[in-house]
Design a protein around this motif. Structure first.
Motif, PDB file in Angstrom:
ATOM      1  N   VAL A 154       0.837  -1.206   0.000  1.00 58.58           N
ATOM      2  CA  VAL A 154       0.000   0.000   0.000  1.00 58.58           C
ATOM      3  C   VAL A 154       0.871   1.255   0.000  1.00 58.58           C
ATOM      4  CG1 VAL A 154      -1.709   1.309   1.314  1.00 58.58           C
ATOM      5  CG2 VAL A 154      -1.913  -1.176   1.117  1.00 58.58           C
ATOM      6  N   GLY A 155       1.896   1.274   0.839  1.00 57.97           N
ATOM      7  CA  GLY A 155       2.769   2.449   0.906  1.00 57.97           C
ATOM      8  C   GLY A 155       3.570   2.653  -0.365  1.00 57.97           C
ATOM      9  N   ALA A 156       3.825   1.558  -1.104  1.00 53.23           N
ATOM     10  CA  ALA A 156       4.614   1.674  -2.333  1.00 53.23           C
ATOM     11  C   ALA A 156       3.868   2.425  -3.417  1.00 53.23           C
ATOM     12  CB  ALA A 156       4.991   0.283  -2.844  1.00 53.23           C
ATOM     13  N   ILE A 157       2.540   2.421  -3.355  1.00 52.11           N
ATOM     14  CA  ILE A 157       1.760   3.052  -4.429  1.00 52.11           C
ATOM     15  C   ILE A 157       1.969   4.569  -4.471  1.00 52.11           C
ATOM     16  CG2 ILE A 157      -0.562   3.472  -5.312  1.00 52.11           C
ATOM     17  CD1 ILE A 157      -1.331   0.701  -4.275  1.00 52.11           C
ATOM     18  N   PRO A 158       1.679   5.305  -3.387  1.00 51.09           N
ATOM     19  CA  PRO A 158       1.882   6.765  -3.479  1.00 51.09           C
ATOM     20  C   PRO A 158       3.357   7.156  -3.576  1.00 51.09           C
ATOM     21  CG  PRO A 158       1.285   6.145  -1.239  1.00 51.09           C
ATOM     22  CD  PRO A 158       1.102   4.919  -2.081  1.00 51.09           C
TER      23      PRO A 158
END
Length: 209
Positions: A154-158
């Motif tokens: 999830v954190g890799a997306i933004p």
């Protein structure tokens, strides 16, 4: 084979070069920049491909960054070779920072700060559970990985998008200027070659008359 090493590089040297290049990190970065500029294709496609590789470097899919980068580049019309080079954004110096910030960002977005990791080890767990109850094994395996792996995804997306967009914005004009300089240099060399040929032709005609 052209450009092949005369002497094979040992495993220890390969591992050492991975963590600390012999030519040094500044020269390694310059070398990567040179490789990107020499790729054939439009500046837009090259920048998109590199951005795809940069984004893939932020995912926790270690060992599959090349594949992820290539798939993303193919989907958005980027250069696949540039996407492979773009994965160099993730390296031994940046990975600890990337893993830390992607996990913390994902945990914050999911509201999972302070959640404890669950392990499948125990008298009824481990590999024994894989054979006795594979369904429960994979459920507990995901439960154990989820507090770490899922927040990192999830954190890799933004964060990956931010890095990829920044790389695209910076790289596209740089590649465009490099290719324009090379085009003008080729045109200059071709013009000089034509002048020499015309001069040689004129001298031959004058000697023959």
């Amino acid at each position: 084979m052209i450009l092949k090493r005369r002497k094979s590089v040992g495993l220890f040297r390969k591992v050492r070069n991975f963590f600390w290049p012999e030519i040094g990190f500044p020269r390694a970065a310059k070398y990567i920049s040179h490789k990107v500029n020499r790729i054939s294709g439009s500046p837009h496609a090259i920048a998109l491909g590199f951005a795809a590789g940069a984004f893939a470097s932020f995912t926790p899919l270690i060992g599959f960054h090349f594949v992820v980068a290539a798939l993303i580049a193919w989907a958005i019309g980027g250069n696949m070779l540039a996407s492979a080079i773009g994965t160099s954004v993730g390296n031994p110096l940046t990975f600890p920072f990337i893993w830390f910030i992607t996990h913390n960002t994902g945990s914050y977005l999911l509201g999972q700060e302070g959640r404890e990791e669950i392990s499948i080890s125990g008298p009824d767990g481990g590999m024994k559970l894989l054979f006795t109850d594979p369904g429960r094994f994979f459920v507990e395996l995901w439960t154990g990985l989820e507090p770490v792996f899922f927040p990192m995804c999830v954190g890799a997306i933004p964060l990956g998008l931010s890095c990829g967009i920044t790389a695209y914005i910076l790289l596209k004009p740089a590649v465009g200027k490099y290719k324009e300089r090379r085009r003008k240099l080729r045109e200059k060399r071709m013009a000089e070659l034509r002048k020499r040929r015309e001069a040689q032709t004129g001298s031959r005609q004058g000697a023959g008359s």
